[in-house]
Design a protein around this motif. Structure first.
Motif, PDB file in Angstrom:
ATOM      1  N   ASN A 108      83.447 -19.913  49.808  1.00 33.99           N
ATOM      2  CA  ASN A 108      84.362 -19.551  50.994  1.00 33.99           C
ATOM      3  C   ASN A 108      85.166 -18.454  50.443  1.00 33.99           C
ATOM      4  O   ASN A 108      86.110 -17.952  51.078  1.00 33.99           O
ATOM      5  CB  ASN A 108      85.290 -20.729  50.943  1.00 33.99           C
ATOM      6  CG  ASN A 108      86.172 -20.569  52.272  1.00 33.99           C
ATOM      7  OD1 ASN A 108      85.779 -20.333  53.264  1.00 33.99           O
ATOM      8  ND2 ASN A 108      87.380 -21.279  52.221  1.00 33.99           N
ATOM      9  N   THR A 109      84.136 -17.570  49.626  1.00 34.93           N
ATOM     10  CA  THR A 109      84.855 -16.329  49.142  1.00 34.93           C
ATOM     11  C   THR A 109      85.334 -15.383  50.069  1.00 34.93           C
ATOM     12  O   THR A 109      86.319 -14.672  50.127  1.00 34.93           O
ATOM     13  CB  THR A 109      83.892 -15.670  48.097  1.00 34.93           C
ATOM     14  OG1 THR A 109      83.763 -16.518  47.167  1.00 34.93           O
ATOM     15  CG2 THR A 109      84.514 -14.266  47.488  1.00 34.93           C
ATOM     16  N   PHE A 110      84.284 -15.125  51.013  1.00 34.30           N
ATOM     17  CA  PHE A 110      84.557 -14.193  52.307  1.00 34.30           C
ATOM     18  C   PHE A 110      85.781 -14.325  53.101  1.00 34.30           C
ATOM     19  O   PHE A 110      86.329 -13.627  53.793  1.00 34.30           O
ATOM     20  CB  PHE A 110      83.243 -13.955  53.086  1.00 34.30           C
ATOM     21  CG  PHE A 110      82.662 -12.679  52.675  1.00 34.30           C
ATOM     22  CD1 PHE A 110      82.228 -12.173  51.304  1.00 34.30           C
ATOM     23  CD2 PHE A 110      81.966 -11.686  53.707  1.00 34.30           C
ATOM     24  CE1 PHE A 110      81.822 -11.305  51.065  1.00 34.30           C
ATOM     25  CE2 PHE A 110      81.294 -10.654  53.114  1.00 34.30           C
ATOM     26  CZ  PHE A 110      81.226 -10.310  51.805  1.00 34.30           C
ATOM     27  N   ALA A 111      85.985 -15.727  53.404  1.00 34.02           N
ATOM     28  CA  ALA A 111      87.118 -15.961  54.188  1.00 34.02           C
ATOM     29  C   ALA A 111      88.348 -16.339  53.630  1.00 34.02           C
ATOM     30  O   ALA A 111      89.344 -15.646  54.481  1.00 34.02           O
ATOM     31  CB  ALA A 111      86.757 -17.494  55.093  1.00 34.02           C
ATOM     32  N   SER A 112      88.403 -16.632  52.561  1.00 36.71           N
ATOM     33  CA  SER A 112      89.584 -17.287  51.851  1.00 36.71           C
ATOM     34  C   SER A 112      90.162 -18.512  52.556  1.00 36.71           C
ATOM     35  O   SER A 112      90.025 -18.710  53.508  1.00 36.71           O
ATOM     36  CB  SER A 112      90.579 -16.005  51.832  1.00 36.71           C
ATOM     37  OG  SER A 112      91.547 -16.273  52.862  1.00 36.71           O
ATOM     38  N   PRO A 113      90.901 -19.133  51.663  1.00 36.74           N
ATOM     39  CA  PRO A 113      91.525 -20.452  52.454  1.00 36.74           C
ATOM     40  C   PRO A 113      92.585 -20.253  53.636  1.00 36.74           C
ATOM     41  O   PRO A 113      92.767 -21.225  54.419  1.00 36.74           O
ATOM     42  CB  PRO A 113      92.118 -21.133  51.109  1.00 36.74           C
ATOM     43  CG  PRO A 113      91.825 -20.350  50.215  1.00 36.74           C
ATOM     44  CD  PRO A 113      91.256 -19.134  50.573  1.00 36.74           C
ATOM     45  N   ILE A 114      93.050 -18.901  53.649  1.00 30.85           N
ATOM     46  CA  ILE A 114      93.876 -18.743  54.696  1.00 30.85           C
ATOM     47  C   ILE A 114      93.022 -18.889  56.131  1.00 30.85           C
ATOM     48  O   ILE A 114      93.792 -19.362  57.076  1.00 30.85           O
ATOM     49  CB  ILE A 114      94.407 -17.068  54.586  1.00 30.85           C
ATOM     50  CG1 ILE A 114      95.125 -17.164  53.258  1.00 30.85           C
ATOM     51  CG2 ILE A 114      95.297 -16.920  55.967  1.00 30.85           C
ATOM     52  CD1 ILE A 114      96.343 -18.213  53.173  1.00 30.85           C
ATOM     53  N   ILE A 115      91.895 -18.575  56.108  1.00 30.09           N
ATOM     54  CA  ILE A 115      91.131 -18.550  57.302  1.00 30.09           C
ATOM     55  C   ILE A 115      90.247 -19.755  57.557  1.00 30.09           C
ATOM     56  O   ILE A 115      89.862 -19.977  58.400  1.00 30.09           O
ATOM     57  CB  ILE A 115      90.363 -17.102  57.263  1.00 30.09           C
ATOM     58  CG1 ILE A 115      91.268 -15.963  57.471  1.00 30.09           C
ATOM     59  CG2 ILE A 115      89.436 -17.103  58.342  1.00 30.09           C
ATOM     60  CD1 ILE A 115      90.656 -14.761  57.398  1.00 30.09           C
ATOM     61  N   GLN A 116      89.741 -20.330  56.491  1.00 25.03           N
ATOM     62  CA  GLN A 116      88.825 -21.485  56.473  1.00 25.03           C
ATOM     63  C   GLN A 116      88.979 -22.264  55.497  1.00 25.03           C
ATOM     64  O   GLN A 116      89.143 -22.169  54.357  1.00 25.03           O
ATOM     65  CB  GLN A 116      87.480 -20.664  56.535  1.00 25.03           C
ATOM     66  CG  GLN A 116      86.078 -21.480  56.591  1.00 25.03           C
ATOM     67  CD  GLN A 116      85.023 -20.827  56.842  1.00 25.03           C
ATOM     68  OE1 GLN A 116      84.449 -20.308  57.961  1.00 25.03           O
ATOM     69  NE2 GLN A 116      84.188 -20.403  55.949  1.00 25.03           N
ATOM     70  N   ASN A 117      88.794 -23.715  55.719  1.00 22.07           N
ATOM     71  CA  ASN A 117      88.930 -24.666  54.954  1.00 22.07           C
ATOM     72  C   ASN A 117      87.497 -25.601  54.987  1.00 22.07           C
ATOM     73  O   ASN A 117      87.453 -26.577  55.688  1.00 22.07           O
ATOM     74  CB  ASN A 117      90.163 -25.605  55.026  1.00 22.07           C
ATOM     75  CG  ASN A 117      91.522 -24.870  54.520  1.00 22.07           C
ATOM     76  OD1 ASN A 117      92.265 -24.807  55.281  1.00 22.07           O
ATOM     77  ND2 ASN A 117      91.433 -24.330  53.388  1.00 22.07           N
TER      78      ASN A 117
END
Ligand code: LCS
Length: 395
Positions: free
Chosen positions: A186-195
């Motif tokens: 999930n590196t490219f999204a970050s947890p802000i954007i995708q879980n």
């Protein structure tokens, strides 16, 4: 306060795992720069090793500062717990070496970070692990490759560097039906954007080098399993493989995470506008950005992401030669690999981050020679736009 009560990501990034220090009340988590922890007596040492008593033993196994980072990222990803590692690659190798067996089959997104693919093909293969890399944006491609030895599905979405998306919920269903573990980078999204764990993935991985730390000054990784059993398994495997994080490294990432929501918001706002600017520019042949309607999976981006991220890739009409001129001419964006920092970075994946991937595989993964990757930072939009404009005028 109980983490469950944090309703927003903005609060979670500041407080989850980062409670004031119980000893002196330090608001910033203390750096426990100690390799080892004293036992009060022989009985206590034996009890800690036997798992009968909680407490720290040795920093390769666990450390209070590293634990704070692990708790923070686990809370951001809604996982059971976090396991911090020395790098993103260490997080990936710990999961793959830890969970696969001799003869296991793995299916992965074709367009993954270059070192991930090279490690699987050149090193894991020596232990008789067989891998298929495919375009996981088409779920049937994955379904077709599943066989009795298949143990794990590894996806990267958005993918590095093509920004192709994979449907996490659909993969999770396929994984459940076939008894596979679903691992999402999930590196490219970050947890802000995708879980991904909320969409049914079993394990989420981050290179915290990128958005989570956000300041281009630390290399690190974190593994977050959804369930306790996998967490406990990997918790034991990580110190045996030895890819632990260091306390000072963990503290820097904790500091970076406090501004994660603000940074991602600003950089993706810049990215959205820059993607539109590039798409309208006469020198630009194509742009791939999940936020553009022209992205083949724009609808999926709307469904599984809460934003479109800060990564853009594009090609110029003049191909690689024109792209080279452009990346040699930028002044505010920096010509460098890595991504997710406050500063904008630009690079040429085919000759840089993915140089180690054989040409045929690059073509199969859509990593074309003309592809330029831009990691958009938190600078002012007008400066970034003017910089790209002047660099394009050099072409
Ligand atoms: N996963 C993804 C999606 C990545 O982009 C990277 C590094 C890693 C894992 C590995 O993390 P590391 O060990 O470097 O912390 N990606 C890089 C890139 O695109 N440019 O430089 C490094």
């Amino acid at each position: 306060m109980d983490e469950q009560e944090y309703k927003t990501m903005e609060t979670k990034v500041i407080h989850a795992g980062q409670e004031p220090d119980p000893l002196f009340g330090g608001v910033s988590v203390p750096i426990y720069q100690s390799s080892t922890f004293a036992f009060q007596n022989a009985e206590q040492g034996a009890a800690r090793f036997a798992g009968r008593e909680k407490g720290y033993i040795y920093t390769r196994i666990a450390n209070p500062t590293i634990k704070a980072l692990e708790d923070s990222v686990a809370a951001l990803e809604n996982g059971y717990g976090g396991i911090a590692t020395s790098s993103g690659m260490s997080a990936i190798s710990t999961v793959l070496f830890g969970l696969l067996e001799k003869g296991s089959h793995l299916i992965s997104t074709a367009s993954v970070y270059g070192a991930t693919r090279v490690m699987v093909e050149n090193i894991l293969s020596r232990f008789d692990v067989v891998a298929d890399f495919t375009d996981t944006s088409k779920i049937d491609n994955i379904r077709r490759l599943i066989r009795s030895e298949t143990k794990l599905l590894f996806i990267e979405t958005p993918a590095n560097p093509t920004l192709v998306l994979t449907d996490i919920a659909a993969c999770a269903q396929l994984a459940r039906e076939n008894n596979l573990l679903l691992v999402v980078d999930n590196t490219f999204a970050s947890p802000i954007i995708q879980n991904p764990l909320d969409l049914g993935a079993d394990i989420v991985i981050h290179s915290v080098t990128k958005f989570l730390n956000g300041h281009s000054d630390v290399v690190g990784g974190v593994i977050v399993p959804r369930e306790e059993s996998i967490y406990q398994q990997l918790r034991k495997i990580m110190p045996l493989l030895g890819g632990n994080m260091d306390p000072h490294q963990a503290w820097l990432v904790l500091r970076g995470i406090k501004t994660l929501a603000l940074r991602v918001e600003k950089s993706q706002e810049n990215a959205f506008k820059l993607a539109q600017f590039l798409a309208d520019h006469p020198q630009v042949a194509w742009v791939n950005y999940p936020g553009l309607k022209s992205h083949p999976q724009h609808d999926l981006a709307r469904r599984q992401m809460r934003g479109f991220g800060a990564m853009i890739c594009f090609g110029l009409k003049g191909g690689y030669e024109a792209g080279k001129k452009m990346i040699n001419s930028v002044k505010i964006a920096t010509l460098a690999v890595s991504l997710g920092g406050v500063e904008s970075l630009i690079q040429h994946p085919a000759s840089m981050t993915h140089a180690g991937v054989p040409q045929k595989e690059k073509e199969q993964a859509g990593i074309t020679d003309d592809l330029i990757r831009l990691s958009v930072g938190c600078e002012g939009f007008e400066d970034l736009k003017a910089d790209l404009e002047q660099a394009l005028s050099q072409v």
